[in-house]
Motif scaffolding. Structure first.
Motif, mmCIF file in Angstrom:
data_model
loop_
_atom_site.group_PDB
_atom_site.id
_atom_site.type_symbol
_atom_site.label_atom_id
_atom_site.label_comp_id
_atom_site.label_asym_id
_atom_site.label_seq_id
_atom_site.Cartn_x
_atom_site.Cartn_y
_atom_site.Cartn_z
ATOM 1 N N GLY A 96 0.783 -1.223 0.000
ATOM 2 C CA GLY A 96 0.000 0.000 0.000
ATOM 3 C C GLY A 96 0.813 1.269 0.000
ATOM 4 O O GLY A 96 0.252 2.376 0.064
ATOM 5 N N ARG A 97 2.123 1.162 -0.065
ATOM 6 C CA ARG A 97 2.998 2.332 -0.165
ATOM 7 C C ARG A 97 3.696 2.300 -1.512
ATOM 8 O O ARG A 97 4.176 1.256 -1.953
ATOM 9 N N ARG A 153 -0.254 11.605 -1.639
ATOM 10 C CA ARG A 153 -1.348 10.751 -2.083
ATOM 11 C C ARG A 153 -1.375 10.712 -3.606
ATOM 12 O O ARG A 153 -1.217 11.729 -4.270
ATOM 13 N N THR A 171 0.645 7.144 -0.805
ATOM 14 C CA THR A 171 -0.428 6.191 -0.590
ATOM 15 C C THR A 171 -1.537 6.481 -1.589
ATOM 16 O O THR A 171 -1.485 7.488 -2.302
#
Length: 341
Positions: free
Chosen positions: A53-54, A103, A72
């Motif tokens: 997720g990174r 993001r 993210t």
């Protein structure tokens, strides 16, 4: 009469909307809306790694300010996949400083997608890398033994994605690869040879410069060794081949991009199978431009396999119109199409 009027008024007051008490919103949440922000202040970066997720993203690529940021996924992306090689738009803290987090709010249109499925019957695809224009198919001449059918599958995936395949033969000091290479004599396939401990680094770097190249190969063929030779600080884990089974051990567990000159090489985990359930056979034929032109005379739905009725390519081969090289190319095409069939 007035009494009846008062009763009726009381009944209607009971359903009067203005009399309804509105419960206050203690959290002060704004009502949900379908309007999404345009993020005009976003910056563009290249995804070079994906880990739980990174996303590692290169920002200001090719400038003195180039740096790596950690990002993210933004909620508005939904389930859209973000993969190594994607160009994405970022908001938030893109400085790359310790503890900073940005993001990903948009994934830009992709020029190519290298995909595979779990098996040939599964149409659900898994994206391996985006925006690659070259594929290094790394094969060992021995230990482990080369697998022509697996290479066929890599070629099918490359042709389907519109990516130029390049064959890299390792460990040629252990065995003569001539018999293996004969399987691909009809293809315009560039071949690079190397020994167990020495790669033609200068030739490879020149070939990779200015391109995004994805490296694929069976476990144990020397793919990570090749990446480490090209990028000494990559430190990719290297495994050895099992002496009993002749199979390599999986060492690379993630897909990561490394800079090579002005280009990138994308190292992928070694695989023993490569499903093609998502591939359109027409994309394979288009990669054989000379044969695709002849195929315009084929009936609709023609498979172009040896037993295909009224196949214009097969008939041209029978008449001797294709020549020796043309026959070899037809054999390669039919083998790749049979892989899908």
């Amino acid at each position: 009469m007035s009494w009846l009027t008062d009763v009726e008024d009381d009944e209607y007051d009971e359903y009067d909307e203005s009399a309804i008490r509105v419960r206050p919103n203690p959290k002060g949440n704004k009502p949900r809306t379908k309007i999404r922000p345009e993020h005009n202040d976003s910056v563009t970066g290249r995804v070079i790694s994906v880990d739980r997720g990174r996303y590692g993203v290169i920002v200001d690529e090719g400038t003195p300010k180039e740096h790596r940021a950690i990002s993210t996924r933004a909620r508005e992306l939904g389930r859209k996949a973000i993969v190594t090689g994607d160009f994405v738009d970022l908001v938030g803290d893109t400085s790359g400083d310790d503890g900073s987090l940005s993001r990903v709010v948009r994934v830009q249109p992709r020029s190519s997608l290298l995909r595979r499925s779990a098996d040939d019957t599964d149409a659900v695809e898994r994206i391996i890398v985006a925006n690659a224009d070259q594929m290094l198919i790394v094969v060992a001449a021995a230990n482990p033994e080369p697998r022509p059918r697996l290479v066929d599958r890599y070629l099918v995936a490359a042709f389907d994605a519109g990516i130029t395949p390049i064959l890299v033969l390792t460990k040629t000091d252990l065995a003569d690869p001539s018999k293996f290479l004969a399987n691909f004599a009809g293809l315009e396939l560039r071949v690079i040879r190397s020994s167990t401990d020495e790669f033609p680094i200068a030739e490879l770097k020149e070939m990779l410069d200015g391109h995004t190249t994805v490296a694929v190969g069976h476990s144990g063929v020397g793919k990570s060794t090749l990446v480490n030779a090209l990028v000494p600080d990559a430190n990719r884990a290297i495994g050895r081949v099992n002496d009993v089974t002749g199979r390599g051990r999986h060492t690379s567990s993630s897909t990561i991009s490394y800079r090579v000159g002005s280009g990138w090489i994308v190292d992928t985990p070694g695989v023993r199978s490569f499903g093609l359930g998502h591939v359109n056979p027409d994309n394979i034929l288009r990669s054989f431009g000379d044969l695709a032109k002849i195929a315009e005379g084929c009936p609709r739905g023609c498979t172009h396999l040896p037993d295909a009725p009224d196949c214009a390519i097969v008939e041209a081969a029978d008449r001797g119109d294709l020549g020796e090289i043309g026959k070899l190319r037809l054999d390669s095409l039919q083998r790749l199409l049979a892989t899908l069939a």
